[in-house]
Design a protein around this motif. Structure first.
Motif, PDB file in Angstrom:
ATOM      1  N   PRO A   1       0.780  -1.246   0.000  1.00 15.11           N
ATOM      2  CA  PRO A   1       0.000   0.000   0.000  1.00 15.11           C
ATOM      3  C   PRO A   1       0.816   1.302   0.000  1.00 15.11           C
ATOM      4  N   ILE A   2       2.096   1.263   0.430  1.00 20.42           N
ATOM      5  CA  ILE A   2       2.862   2.505   0.424  1.00 20.42           C
ATOM      6  C   ILE A   2       3.571   2.605  -0.920  1.00 20.42           C
ATOM      7  N   HIS A   3       3.403   3.742  -1.599  1.00 20.85           N
ATOM      8  CA  HIS A   3       3.999   3.925  -2.922  1.00 20.85           C
ATOM      9  C   HIS A   3       5.231   4.812  -2.836  1.00 20.85           C
ATOM     10  N   ALA A   4       5.945   4.906  -3.975  1.00 22.63           N
ATOM     11  CA  ALA A   4       7.245   5.569  -3.963  1.00 22.63           C
ATOM     12  C   ALA A   4       7.157   7.089  -3.866  1.00 22.63           C
ATOM     13  N   GLY A   5       6.096   7.692  -4.344  1.00 18.98           N
ATOM     14  CA  GLY A   5       6.003   9.156  -4.321  1.00 18.98           C
ATOM     15  C   GLY A   5       5.051   9.635  -3.246  1.00 18.98           C
ATOM     16  N   VAL A   6       4.518  10.840  -3.432  1.00 24.28           N
ATOM     17  CA  VAL A   6       3.487  11.346  -2.517  1.00 24.28           C
ATOM     18  C   VAL A   6       2.151  10.892  -3.081  1.00 24.28           C
ATOM     19  N   ILE A   7       1.754   9.692  -2.678  1.00 24.79           N
ATOM     20  CA  ILE A   7       0.579   9.044  -3.242  1.00 24.79           C
ATOM     21  C   ILE A   7      -0.202   8.420  -2.093  1.00 24.79           C
ATOM     22  N   GLU A   8      -1.514   8.355  -2.273  1.00 27.17           N
ATOM     23  CA  GLU A   8      -2.335   7.737  -1.234  1.00 27.17           C
ATOM     24  C   GLU A   8      -2.058   6.232  -1.157  1.00 27.17           C
ATOM     25  N   SER A   9      -2.512   5.630  -0.058  1.00 27.41           N
ATOM     26  CA  SER A   9      -2.218   4.223   0.171  1.00 27.41           C
ATOM     27  C   SER A   9      -3.235   3.301  -0.501  1.00 27.41           C
TER      28      SER A   9
ATOM     29  N   TYR B   1      -7.518   0.668   2.372  1.00 25.62           N
ATOM     30  CA  TYR B   1      -6.535   0.816   3.454  1.00 25.62           C
ATOM     31  C   TYR B   1      -6.878   2.054   4.284  1.00 25.62           C
ATOM     32  N   LYS B   2      -7.549   3.012   3.622  1.00 24.62           N
ATOM     33  CA  LYS B   2      -7.891   4.258   4.297  1.00 24.62           C
ATOM     34  C   LYS B   2      -9.341   4.274   4.740  1.00 24.62           C
TER      35      LYS B   2
ATOM     36  N   ARG C   1      10.392  10.339   3.733  1.00 18.98           N
ATOM     37  CA  ARG C   1       9.487   9.299   3.208  1.00 18.98           C
ATOM     38  C   ARG C   1       8.089   9.603   3.730  1.00 18.98           C
ATOM     39  N   HIS C   2       7.155   9.733   2.785  1.00 20.97           N
ATOM     40  CA  HIS C   2       5.782  10.031   3.157  1.00 20.97           C
ATOM     41  C   HIS C   2       4.973   8.737   3.267  1.00 20.97           C
TER      42      HIS C   2
ATOM     43  N   ASP D   1       0.890   7.720   3.888  1.00 26.49           N
ATOM     44  CA  ASP D   1      -0.499   8.101   4.086  1.00 26.49           C
ATOM     45  C   ASP D   1      -1.152   7.010   4.936  1.00 26.49           C
TER      46      ASP D   1
ATOM     47  N   ALA E   1      12.014   7.457  -2.320  1.00 28.72           N
ATOM     48  CA  ALA E   1      11.116   6.364  -2.672  1.00 28.72           C
ATOM     49  C   ALA E   1      11.040   5.284  -1.601  1.00 28.72           C
TER      50      ALA E   1
ATOM     51  N   THR F   1      -5.416   4.235  10.306  1.00 26.15           N
ATOM     52  CA  THR F   1      -6.509   3.265  10.228  1.00 26.15           C
ATOM     53  C   THR F   1      -6.013   1.898  10.674  1.00 26.15           C
TER      54      THR F   1
ATOM     55  N   ARG G   1      -6.155  -0.736   9.032  1.00 24.13           N
ATOM     56  CA  ARG G   1      -5.527  -1.414   7.904  1.00 24.13           C
ATOM     57  C   ARG G   1      -4.148  -0.840   7.574  1.00 24.13           C
TER      58      ARG G   1
END
Lengths: 457, 153
Positions: free
Chosen positions: A110-118, A139-140, B29-30, B32, B62, B77, B79
């Protein structure tokens, strides 16, 4: 007529499947007629079981899977009924099996390489070729619909709005429409105009952002930076006009408190004209950039038949030749005489989806210019109708038609359901990716630019 | 393309970005953990041409393996609990956790209790809190500069 017969008849009349949700022991299906009117079909489940309609409307697949996971409904004939929101299960239960020589899996997220939602994507590939993708979202999942239950109609708006920042106005207006139907209210002409302005401001920053995203996906840094700058200017304008960069809380149930004097409206118009001129010039550069344009055609193509069958909405549907736009029939908004626009080449691929946004963006600037021709005053909804037990609202978000259904007991919410344009399009994106190269998936994904938050809720 | 690049040069002049301070570097590292997507959109523009946090030496990387800072958005959350902890555990030390936005700080969270674990600080040691719904690119940039200067001193 049985539940299935009624759905089949509605679809036969040319209705589009617009959503299905569980409410207590009942299942409700919303269908949108070609003239934009909405039909609601309900059926009682027996011991939690009800016949599936997924063979009649493939677009109902995710809705039924969600109702099964979150409300314990069982849909007879939907086999296998794979989990969607439920995550604590082994791979076999939620993915489509792919067998054969050299087929292997690529797990992303679920975690991506850029600033992207999960969110998680399970690719089945042979070499670089994608055979199938299972998208595992939620996931959210924050349980926003359940959290809104028992709140007042005014309070619950925040839950619907905050399903997604990128669709905050759309979600709020769809919710307000549903509530006002329940209360026997309709927007005054001024309220309709204010809401339409807010919706188009949301579309403006969103489409600018999405064009930037496709440039990023194709590695065109200059185009990405250029349109990101325009996105920033659009958000700054939002803040100047409403006090919030994403227009939060600007659309309310029953009225609008937004007041803009002649000078504020005039300066907004000037800034929008300047953003429009720059975006035209930037788009012109992209259009005549041969290496960029070569990167886009024939990737992630969706045929018109598949777009219809899978229930695609918004720019993604229109880029595939399905010329549907909820703005055409939005009687509660100020879209008089609206006609959807189309790109020159309606091929349903990355290029068509990008160009769809570019041409829609120009239309949005024209709409805003016309709507902002006079000051904005506070506005109220007016009496119009008897009120209903269930209210429905459909509004065109930057990503497509969004449905909000509201059921109430007195002043309290009993059930609220939100089915956004992103929710409708996620299965279409998974379908579009199949047959393409794995390294093209990020670009295909950006050409849809769907929100995870408003699908997960 | 030349027009685009010319426009960007003009933009740089118009915005009048300050000269970058020397010697800063933070790899971010971000993650969400359950946001509404607002913090993501603002963080993305913090790396855009107006705020351009790269000029201060901040980069979005990354992998948590390369990261000094774990920047977490959203209320956590159920999950996302495990993926968040996995990302944190993959980071080399020293490492810092930044909670971005009101949801991550447990201010005004809209959610069903059963679907969320709680704020970021209920799982991880939080070094820096950036409030806002969502915090603007300028706020994010200033907060990260302050974090870096605090670490250095």
């Amino acid at each position: 007529m049985t539940y299935r017969d009624r759905i089949a008849a509605a679809l036969g009349d040319g209705c589009r499947f617009a959503g299905l949700y569980a409410s207590g022991e009942r299942v409700r299906v919303v269908l949108a007629a070609p003239d934009g009117s909405l039909r609601l079909e309900s059926a009682a489940a027996e011991d939690g079981r009800i016949p599936t309609i997924v063979d009649l409307a493939a677009a109902a697949a995710w809705d039924e899977r969600e109702a099964a996971d979150l409300y314990g409904m069982r849909f007879d004939g939907h086999e296998p009924l794979r989990p969607l929101v439920e995550h604590d299960l082994d791979l076999q239960s939620w993915t489509v099996p792919v067998r054969g020589d050299d087929a292997y899996q690529v797990a992303v997220g679920p975690i991506h390489a850029g600033v992207i939602e999960s969110g998680h994507f399970r690719f089945r590939v042979v070499g670089d070729r994608i055979l199938h993708v299972d998208a595992r979202l939620f996931y959210k999942h924050r349980g926003l619909e359940r959290a809104a239950e028992g709140r007042s109609l005014a309070e619950a708006r925040a839950y619907v709005q905050r399903a997604c920042a990128a669709c905050a106005v759309t979600n709020s207006v769809a919710y307000a429409h549903a509530c006002e139907e329940v209360l026997g209210l309709r927007p005054s002409a001024e309220l309709a105009r204010v809401r339409t302005i807010l919706l188009e401001l949301e579309r403006a920053w969103s489409h600018l952002n999405d064009i930037a995203a496709v440039c990023a996906g194709a590695g065109v840094a200059a185009g990405n930076t250029f349109f990101a700058a325009l996105t920033e200017r659009a958000r700054r304008l939002n803040e100047r006009l409403t006090g919030h960069r994403f227009l939060f809380d600007s659309a309310q149930v029953g009225g609008s408190a937004l007041v803009l004097a002649a000078s504020a409206v005039a300066s907004a118009r000037d800034e929008l004209a300047s953003i429009a001129a720059d975006s035209k010039s930037g788009w012109h550069e992209l259009l005549f950039n041969a290496s960029f344009q070569d990167r886009l055609p024939d990737i992630g193509a969706v045929t018109p038949d598949d777009a219809r069958a899978l229930g695609a909405v918004g720019p993604a549907a229109r880029a595939s030749g399905v010329a549907e736009d909820a703005r055409t029939h939005s009687v509660r908004l100020a879209y008089d005489g609206f006609v959807p626009v189309a790109p020159r080449r309606v091929a349903g691929d990355v290029q068509a989806r990008l160009e769809q946004r570019a041409v829609e963006l120009l239309q949005t600037f024209e709409l805003l210019d016309a709507l902002l021709d006079r000051p904005i005053g506070a506005a109220e909804a007016v009496s119009g109708g008897d009120g209903t037990a269930i209210g429905l609202g459909v509004v065109e978000s930057p990503r497509g038609a969004t449905l909000c259904a509201v059921e109430h007991a007195g002043e309290r919410i009993e059930r609220v359901h939100l089915r956004t344009g992103s929710y409708a399009n996620w299965p279409v994106l998974a379908h579009a990716a199949a047959g393409n190269l794995l390294p093209d998936f990020p670009l295909i994904n950006k050409s849809f630019e769907l929100c995870y938050a408003c699908a997960d809720r | 393309m030349l027009t685009l690049l010319r426009n960007l040069r003009r933009l740089r002049t118009d915005v009048a970005l300050q000269a970058p301070a020397r010697g800063r570097s933070l790899a971010v590292r971000h993650v969400d953990a359950g946001s509404c997507n607002g913090c993501e959109h603002e963080l993305a523009l913090a790396t855009g041409p107006y705020e351009d946090i790269q000029r201060f030496g901040f980069g979005i990387v990354a992998s948590p393996r390369h990261a000094d800072v774990l920047l977490v958005t959203g209320t956590v959350t159920t999950r996302m609990r495990e993926p968040l902890l996995a990302a944190y555990n993959a980071m080399p030390e020293p490492r810092w956790v930044v909670a971005l936005g009101d949801c991550a700080l447990a201010r005004c969270v809209l959610a069903s209790e059963s679907e969320v674990v709680g704020p970021v600080e209920s799982l991880l040691p939080v070094e820096l809190r950036i409030p806002g719904c969502p915090p603007s690119p300028a706020t994010i940039s200033q907060a990260l500069i302050a974090l870096h200067d605090a670490i250095r001193s």
